[in-house]
Enzyme design. Structure first.
Site, PDB file in Angstrom:
ATOM      1  N   ASP A   1      -1.835   2.557  15.395  1.00 50.09           N
ATOM      2  CA  ASP A   1      -2.118   1.128  15.561  1.00 50.09           C
ATOM      3  C   ASP A   1      -2.642   0.817  16.956  1.00 50.09           C
ATOM      4  OD1 ASP A   1      -1.809  -0.317  13.231  1.00 50.09           O
ATOM      5  OD2 ASP A   1       0.349  -0.677  13.507  1.00 50.09           O
TER       6      ASP A   1
ATOM      7  N   LYS B   1      -2.859   0.065   2.760  1.00 50.23           N
ATOM      8  CA  LYS B   1      -3.027   1.181   3.700  1.00 50.23           C
ATOM      9  C   LYS B   1      -2.756   2.512   2.995  1.00 50.23           C
ATOM     10  CE  LYS B   1      -1.891  -1.722   7.642  1.00 50.23           C
ATOM     11  NZ  LYS B   1      -0.925  -2.145   8.671  1.00 50.23           N
TER      12      LYS B   1
ATOM     13  N   GLN C   1       5.247  -1.170  10.431  1.00 53.96           N
ATOM     14  CA  GLN C   1       4.509  -2.368   9.987  1.00 53.96           C
ATOM     15  C   GLN C   1       5.074  -3.616  10.674  1.00 53.96           C
ATOM     16  OE1 GLN C   1       1.780  -2.592   7.950  1.00 53.96           O
ATOM     17  NE2 GLN C   1       1.771  -4.806   8.238  1.00 53.96           N
TER      18      GLN C   1
END
Ligand code: NAD
Length: 283
Positions: free
Chosen positions: A111, A44, A88
Site C-alpha cells: 500500500d 483485490k 485493509q
C-alpha cells in the site's frame, strides 16, 4: 482518459511478470465486517488471482485487540513466503492505524503507507508508492499530458491520495499547489490548473466553471449519491476540460492494477532483484 482500458493492460503486464517470477503471495488482513471494506478486499483478491498472484485471506472480528492485529501483521511480514502484506483500512476505532501500518515490513508494504516508504517518496526516491497516486500518474503519462513546468493543483491532502500525488507531480517537475478544506478561494487555484486532481470526497465540489479550459482533470472522488456513484467533478466539466477521467471507469480500476504492480515490485525486493534503499527487515 479511460482507466479501464489502461488498467487491463497493466494487469496483463503483471500477469506476465508473475509467470516469470513464480509464486507471489499477497496477504491481506481485514478486521471487522464493514461491507465496503469487505467488497474492496474481494475485488483485490479477484484481481490478484486473475493475475496469478495468490491471495492469503486473514479475517479478524471487529473487537480484536490492537496487539493481536499488530502481532498478525508482524508475523506475516516475517513469513518467508509472503511477498506483500496489506492491512485493509479503515481499522475499527479502538485500533491505532499508524501502529498497525508500522508493523508491516516496509519491503512488503504494497500500500506504500509505511513511514519509511512515505519518507522515501518525500525524499524523491520512491520505493513502494500508494496505488491511487501511481494510477493517476500512469493515466497522465498514457494520455501524453505534459507535466514538467505546468501548474498542477491537487484538491485534498490525505496521506493516501492528495499528499503522495502532490509529491509525484512535484518530482515530475510540475509547479504544485495543494488545496484542502481550509483553502480560502478554491476557484482561484483550480482556474490556474493545467493538471487538476480532485480528491476531496465531495460530490460536485469542482464545478465546470472553476476548471481551466483545456485542463487535464483527474477525478478521484467516489461519492455514493441518489443518482449513483459520482466523482468530485461536475459532469459538465467534460465540455471544458481537454481530457478527463470518468467516474466510474477512471481512477478506480487503476488503483487495483497499481496495487498488483506494487505486489510484483515487493516480490522483486524479496527476491533481491531490486534493491530496497534501506535494506531488508527493518521492522
Ligand atoms: P479524505 O477524506 O481522507 O481527504 C479528503 C481531503 O479533501 C482532505 O484533505 C480535505 O481537506 C479535502 N477537502 C474536503 N472538502 C474540501 C473542500 N470543500 N474544498 C477543498 N478541499 C476539501 O479522503 P481520501 O481518502 O483522500 O479520498 C478522497 C476521495 O477519493 C473520496 O471520495 C474517496 O472515496 C476517493 N478515493 C478513490 C480512490 C479510487 O481508487 N478511485 C482511492 C482513494 C480514495
Amino acid at each position: 482518459m479511460d482507466g479501464r482500458a489502461l488498467a487491463a493492460r497493466v494487469r496483463a503486464e503483471v500477469a506476465e511478470d508473475v509467470r516469470e517470477l513464480g509464486e507471489i503471495v499477497l496477504a491481506t488482513v481485514l478486521v471487522g465486517d464493514d461491507p465496503a471494506s469487505a467488497r474492496y478486499i474481494g475485488l483485490k483478491h479477484k484481481a490478484a488471482e486473475e493475475a496469478g498472484i495468490r491471495p492469503l485471506d486473514h479475517r479478524l472480528p471487529a473487537n480484536t485487540p490492537e496487539e493481536e492485529i499488530v502481532g498478525l501483521v508482524a508475523e506475516l511480514s516475517a513469513q518467508g513466503d509472503v511477498d506483500g502484506v496489506l492491512p485493509q483500512l479503515p481499522l475499527p476505532p479502538h485500533v491505532d492505524e499508524t501502529t498497525v501500518i508500522g508493523a508491516v515490513d516496509p519491503v512488503k508494504d504494497v500500500d506504500g503507507f509505511h513511514p519509511v516508504n512515505a519518507g522515501q517518496l518525500y525524499l524523491g526516491r520512491p520505493t513502494l508508492v500508494p496505488a491511487t497516486p501511481l494510477g493517476i500518474m500512469a493515466l497522465l503519462e498514457e494520455y501524453d499530458v505534459p507535466i514538467a513546468g505546468v501548474e498542477a493543483v491537487v484538491v485534498g491532502r490525505s496521506d493516501i491520495v492528495g499528499k503522495p500525488v502532490a509529491h509525484l507531480l512535484l518530482q515530475a517537475n510540475a509547479t504544485v499547489t495543494v488545496c484542502h478544506s481550509r483553502t480560502r478561494d478554491l476557484s482561484a487555484h483550480t482556474l490556474r490548473a493545467d493538471v487538476l486532481v480532485a480528491a476531496a470526497g465531495s460530490a460536485g465540489l469542482v464545478r465546470a466553471d472553476i476548471v481551466k479550459p483545456g485542463a487535464a482533470v483527474i477525478d478521484v472522488g467516489q461519492n455514493e449519491t441518489d443518482a449513483g456513484l459520482v466523482g468530485d467533478v461536475e459532469a459538465e466539466a467534460a465540455q471544458r476540460a481537454g481530457a478527463i477521467t470518468p467516474v466510474p471507469g477512471g481512477v478506480g480500476p487503476m488503483t487495483i492494477a497499481m496495487l498488483l504492480r506494487n505486489t510484483v515490485r515487493a516480490a522483486r525486493y524479496r527476491r533481491g532483484q531490486l534493491a530496497f534503499p534501506l535494506g531488508r527487515g527493518l521492522t
